[in-house]
Motif scaffolding. Structure first.
Motif, PDB file in Angstrom:
ATOM      1  N   LEU A 118      30.760  27.325  17.047  1.00  0.00           N
ATOM      2  CA  LEU A 118      29.468  27.702  16.738  1.00  0.00           C
ATOM      3  C   LEU A 118      29.350  28.250  15.402  1.00  0.00           C
ATOM      4  CD1 LEU A 118      28.830  29.389  20.107  1.00  0.00           C
ATOM      5  CD2 LEU A 118      28.183  27.216  19.668  1.00  0.00           C
ATOM      6  N   ARG A 119      28.296  28.111  14.538  1.00  0.00           N
ATOM      7  CA  ARG A 119      28.133  28.875  13.490  1.00  0.00           C
ATOM      8  C   ARG A 119      27.181  29.681  13.520  1.00  0.00           C
ATOM      9  NH1 ARG A 119      26.038  27.642   8.024  1.00  0.00           N
ATOM     10  NH2 ARG A 119      25.485  25.529   8.291  1.00  0.00           N
ATOM     11  N   GLN A 120      27.202  31.041  13.232  1.00  0.00           N
ATOM     12  CA  GLN A 120      26.488  31.892  13.044  1.00  0.00           C
ATOM     13  C   GLN A 120      25.805  32.129  11.630  1.00  0.00           C
ATOM     14  OE1 GLN A 120      26.398  35.111  11.516  1.00  0.00           O
ATOM     15  NE2 GLN A 120      24.597  36.060  12.727  1.00  0.00           N
ATOM     16  N   ASP A 121      24.605  32.072  11.461  1.00  0.00           N
ATOM     17  CA  ASP A 121      23.794  32.210   9.997  1.00  0.00           C
ATOM     18  C   ASP A 121      22.678  32.897   9.942  1.00  0.00           C
ATOM     19  OD1 ASP A 121      24.713  30.536   7.478  1.00  0.00           O
ATOM     20  OD2 ASP A 121      22.529  29.985   7.532  1.00  0.00           O
ATOM     21  N   SER A 122      22.285  33.601  10.974  1.00  0.00           N
ATOM     22  CA  SER A 122      21.208  34.683  10.814  1.00  0.00           C
ATOM     23  C   SER A 122      21.253  35.682  11.920  1.00  0.00           C
ATOM     24  CB  SER A 122      19.772  33.967  10.436  1.00  0.00           C
ATOM     25  OG  SER A 122      19.513  33.425  11.829  1.00  0.00           O
ATOM     26  N   GLY A 123      20.449  36.614  11.696  1.00  0.00           N
ATOM     27  CA  GLY A 123      20.238  37.708  12.779  1.00  0.00           C
ATOM     28  C   GLY A 123      21.622  38.673  12.545  1.00  0.00           C
ATOM     29  N   CYS A 156      36.246  39.445  16.853  1.00  0.00           N
ATOM     30  CA  CYS A 156      36.328  38.075  17.522  1.00  0.00           C
ATOM     31  C   CYS A 156      37.746  38.309  18.164  1.00  0.00           C
ATOM     32  CB  CYS A 156      36.309  37.023  16.589  1.00  0.00           C
ATOM     33  SG  CYS A 156      34.780  36.671  16.044  1.00  0.00           S
ATOM     34  N   ASP A 157      38.697  39.056  17.486  1.00  0.00           N
ATOM     35  CA  ASP A 157      40.138  39.137  17.933  1.00  0.00           C
ATOM     36  C   ASP A 157      39.926  39.981  19.527  1.00  0.00           C
ATOM     37  OD1 ASP A 157      41.147  37.924  15.857  1.00  0.00           O
ATOM     38  OD2 ASP A 157      41.769  39.662  14.812  1.00  0.00           O
ATOM     39  N   GLU A 158      39.262  40.934  19.396  1.00  0.00           N
ATOM     40  CA  GLU A 158      39.068  41.772  20.685  1.00  0.00           C
ATOM     41  C   GLU A 158      38.322  41.059  21.466  1.00  0.00           C
ATOM     42  OE1 GLU A 158      36.657  45.084  18.951  1.00  0.00           O
ATOM     43  OE2 GLU A 158      38.341  46.142  18.115  1.00  0.00           O
ATOM     44  N   LEU A 159      37.489  40.380  21.399  1.00  0.00           N
ATOM     45  CA  LEU A 159      36.792  39.569  22.345  1.00  0.00           C
ATOM     46  C   LEU A 159      37.685  38.120  22.818  1.00  0.00           C
ATOM     47  CD1 LEU A 159      33.158  39.643  21.248  1.00  0.00           C
ATOM     48  CD2 LEU A 159      34.191  40.907  23.051  1.00  0.00           C
ATOM     49  N   GLY A 160      38.491  37.863  21.820  1.00  0.00           N
ATOM     50  CA  GLY A 160      39.329  36.663  22.432  1.00  0.00           C
ATOM     51  C   GLY A 160      38.865  35.407  21.601  1.00  0.00           C
ATOM     52  N   PHE A 161      37.836  35.459  20.787  1.00  0.00           N
ATOM     53  CA  PHE A 161      37.401  34.143  20.167  1.00  0.00           C
ATOM     54  C   PHE A 161      38.450  33.877  18.967  1.00  0.00           C
ATOM     55  CE2 PHE A 161      33.062  34.846  21.827  1.00  0.00           C
ATOM     56  CZ  PHE A 161      32.756  33.667  22.438  1.00  0.00           C
ATOM     57  N   LEU A 162      38.331  32.539  18.552  1.00  0.00           N
ATOM     58  CA  LEU A 162      38.973  32.117  17.197  1.00  0.00           C
ATOM     59  C   LEU A 162      37.935  32.491  16.179  1.00  0.00           C
ATOM     60  CD1 LEU A 162      40.659  28.715  18.227  1.00  0.00           C
ATOM     61  CD2 LEU A 162      41.938  30.886  17.955  1.00  0.00           C
ATOM     62  N   SER A 163      38.166  32.517  14.948  1.00  0.00           N
ATOM     63  CA  SER A 163      37.154  33.093  13.978  1.00  0.00           C
ATOM     64  C   SER A 163      37.520  32.435  12.499  1.00  0.00           C
ATOM     65  CB  SER A 163      36.886  34.233  13.806  1.00  0.00           C
ATOM     66  OG  SER A 163      37.957  35.005  13.357  1.00  0.00           O
ATOM     67  N   ALA A 164      36.303  31.957  11.976  1.00  0.00           N
ATOM     68  CA  ALA A 164      36.328  31.490  10.552  1.00  0.00           C
ATOM     69  C   ALA A 164      35.210  32.058   9.756  1.00  0.00           C
ATOM     70  CB  ALA A 164      36.658  29.972  10.357  1.00  0.00           C
ATOM     71  N   PHE A 165      35.384  31.969   8.551  1.00  0.00           N
ATOM     72  CA  PHE A 165      34.235  32.692   7.637  1.00  0.00           C
ATOM     73  C   PHE A 165      34.015  31.655   6.429  1.00  0.00           C
ATOM     74  CE2 PHE A 165      36.418  35.609  10.224  1.00  0.00           C
ATOM     75  CZ  PHE A 165      35.354  36.538  10.630  1.00  0.00           C
ATOM     76  N   GLY A 166      32.631  31.421   6.211  1.00  0.00           N
ATOM     77  CA  GLY A 166      32.242  30.572   4.845  1.00  0.00           C
ATOM     78  C   GLY A 166      31.513  31.479   4.208  1.00  0.00           C
ATOM     79  N   ILE A 201      32.080  30.425  13.519  1.00  0.00           N
ATOM     80  CA  ILE A 201      32.224  30.713  12.007  1.00  0.00           C
ATOM     81  C   ILE A 201      30.959  31.387  11.486  1.00  0.00           C
ATOM     82  CG2 ILE A 201      32.113  28.708  10.009  1.00  0.00           C
ATOM     83  CD1 ILE A 201      33.492  26.530  11.751  1.00  0.00           C
ATOM     84  N   TYR A 202      31.352  32.172  10.774  1.00  0.00           N
ATOM     85  CA  TYR A 202      30.115  33.062  10.116  1.00  0.00           C
ATOM     86  C   TYR A 202      29.906  32.702   8.825  1.00  0.00           C
ATOM     87  CZ  TYR A 202      31.134  36.047  14.348  1.00  0.00           C
ATOM     88  OH  TYR A 202      31.150  36.573  15.582  1.00  0.00           O
ATOM     89  N   ALA A 235      26.022  40.905  17.157  1.00  0.00           N
ATOM     90  CA  ALA A 235      25.475  40.504  18.368  1.00  0.00           C
ATOM     91  C   ALA A 235      25.874  39.099  18.803  1.00  0.00           C
ATOM     92  CB  ALA A 235      24.018  40.867  18.346  1.00  0.00           C
ATOM     93  N   PHE A 236      26.297  38.393  18.030  1.00  0.00           N
ATOM     94  CA  PHE A 236      26.548  37.043  18.114  1.00  0.00           C
ATOM     95  C   PHE A 236      27.384  36.600  19.243  1.00  0.00           C
ATOM     96  CE2 PHE A 236      27.853  32.628  17.629  1.00  0.00           C
ATOM     97  CZ  PHE A 236      26.577  31.839  17.623  1.00  0.00           C
ATOM     98  N   ALA A 237      28.649  37.239  18.945  1.00  0.00           N
ATOM     99  CA  ALA A 237      29.823  36.834  19.819  1.00  0.00           C
ATOM    100  C   ALA A 237      29.857  37.400  21.195  1.00  0.00           C
ATOM    101  CB  ALA A 237      30.999  37.436  19.204  1.00  0.00           C
ATOM    102  N   PRO A 238      29.087  38.339  21.551  1.00  0.00           N
ATOM    103  CA  PRO A 238      29.091  38.761  22.894  1.00  0.00           C
ATOM    104  C   PRO A 238      28.075  37.883  23.581  1.00  0.00           C
ATOM    105  CG  PRO A 238      29.041  40.648  21.643  1.00  0.00           C
ATOM    106  CD  PRO A 238      29.183  39.618  20.620  1.00  0.00           C
TER     107      PRO A 238
END
Length: 418
Positions: free
Chosen positions: A293-298, A341-351, A324-325, A302-305
């Protein structure tokens, strides 16, 4: 600064998602006609006639640039999801200046200064290519003719240090800075610095690493991966053309049919993340297929939870999914989001975009920043139907107000938040 600009040096001097979306448009909307419109999000920023002249001179040479055989061969090898028939089309593509209108609107107090009115109208399959290079060249023109209190000193070194911080901090990231770069030279130096940091500090374990750049030309030049999938434009165009009911799933279905299990990164905020998750979660099989999922506003924190709850409600292990943020990231913000993300268990990446490609100090006062422009070009209509965007900040919407109201009713969003 020299007011002469390099202009467009390659058809590939754009973001990869323009190519992936162009291929999708050719498949599903080959005859659609669209319009794009320019917005300066900082109205107090004015443009000069000198800037306008430099910009239009550079743009007038766009049609001279075509895909080279070497570039085509590299694309075929590097991006196997770009089909041979699409590469054939791209090889024949030329910018058509008859699609573009660029007007200088002088101020009443000083005719040498004013605003720009930019519009592109044409077949979606071709007009889709205008946005990124127009914004990049306009930004370069502005900083070559108006805000010239800066220089290239330390550009590579600054990028290198940022890359080092991210890589040693375990952050997987990509460079996303084409549209708002200070200049092509600055962009090139930034990617060079990031590549050097990857060579010096990357361990190859896939944790902290430079994943690539969205700029296809610079990916080829620096022998790194071009990265990118899908933009708001795709959802906006599909929804306006096919209707807003179930439009997220329609747009995702087209994409999945074309790209199978490749490039399945879902952009969530075209019509608000709330509306996206409601539709997306209605099809468990699709949620399982899409890898990120890509997060791009807001509010990014709040997104990962919320995403975690969505996956849990479907019985899907969120630890196999990536977020992906890509919204206005700084190095510090990326590190803090990685920790969450590490604490919640998600993989993560950043643009990371502007913070890489347009992070400059004033030459006259290095303790003060030289601010980047905040400019956009958005799809405005398809086949005469207005295209809209509904922000995660529900009072901030783009496009025709009546269409926004209709879409909010369809998506079950507060209609009075106009």
């Amino acid at each position: 600064m020299d007011s002469s600009l390099p202009g467009l040096v390659s058809v590939l001097d754009t973001d990869l998602y323009k190519l992936t979306m162009q291929q999708a448009v050719l498949r599903y909307f080959p005859d659609a006609v669209v319009s794009y419109k320019f917005t300066n999000r900082t109205p107090s920023t004015r443009f000069s006639r000198k800037c306008y002249d430099a910009f239009t001179r550079a743009v007038s040479k766009f049609p001279e640039v075509t895909l080279t055989q070497d570039e085509r061969t590299w694309l075929a090898s590097t991006c196997p999801y770009l089909a041979p028939d699409y590469l054939e089309y791209l090889a024949g593509f030329k910018y058509d200046l008859s699609q573009l209108r660029v007007d200088f609107i002088p101020s009443s107090d000083d005719p040498e200064w004013g605003a720009l009115d930019i519009e592109a109208v044409g077949p979606w399959r071709d007009a889709i290519m205008w946005e990124v290079p127009l914004l990049a060249v306009l930004s370069e023109a502005y900083f070559a003719t108006i805000d010239t209190d800066w220089n290239y000193d330390g550009t590579l070194e600054r990028a290198y240090e940022k890359g080092k911080t991210l890589i040693t901090g375990g952050v997987a990231f990509s460079e996303f800075g084409t549209r708002r770069r200070r200049s092509l030279k600055a962009h090139d130096l930034v990617v060079e610095g990031l590549v050097k940091a990857q060579k010096d500090f990357g361990t190859g374990d896939g944790a902290g690493m430079l994943s690539g750049t969205s700029n296809v030309y610079l990916a080829k030049k620096h022998s790194i991966k071009p990265v990118g999938t899908i933009a708001h434009e795709w959802f906006m165009g599909v929804a306006a053309s096919k209707g807003y009911a179930n439009s997220h799933n329609v747009a995702l279905q087209y994409w999945e049919e074309l790209y199978s299990r490749k490039l399945l990164v879902a952009l969530t905020d075209t019509f608000s993340t709330q509306a996206f998750f409601k539709e997306f979660s209605s099809n468990k099989t699709r949620v399982e297929h899409w890898s990120a999922l890509r997060q791009d506003s807001g509010d990014p924190f709040a997104f990962a939870p919320v995403a975690q709850e969505m996956y849990k409600s479907l019985g899907i292990d969120h630890r196999t999914k990536r977020i992906i943020y890509s919204d206005g990231l700084t190095i510090d913000l990326a590190l803090r989001l990685k920790k969450q993300c590490d604490e919640l268990g998600f993989l993560s990446a950043f643009g990371i975009g502007t913070n890489f490609s347009n992070d400059f100090d004033k030459a006259s006062n290095p303790t003060e920043k030289s601010a980047p422009l905040n400019i956009v070009i958005k799809i405005a209509s398809i086949d005469g139907k207005p295209c809209i965007k509904i922000s995660d900040v529900l009072t901030k919407n783009t496009g025709d107000p009546e269409t926004v109201r209709h879409a909010k009713e369809v998506f079950g969003l507060p209609v009075n938040a106009q």
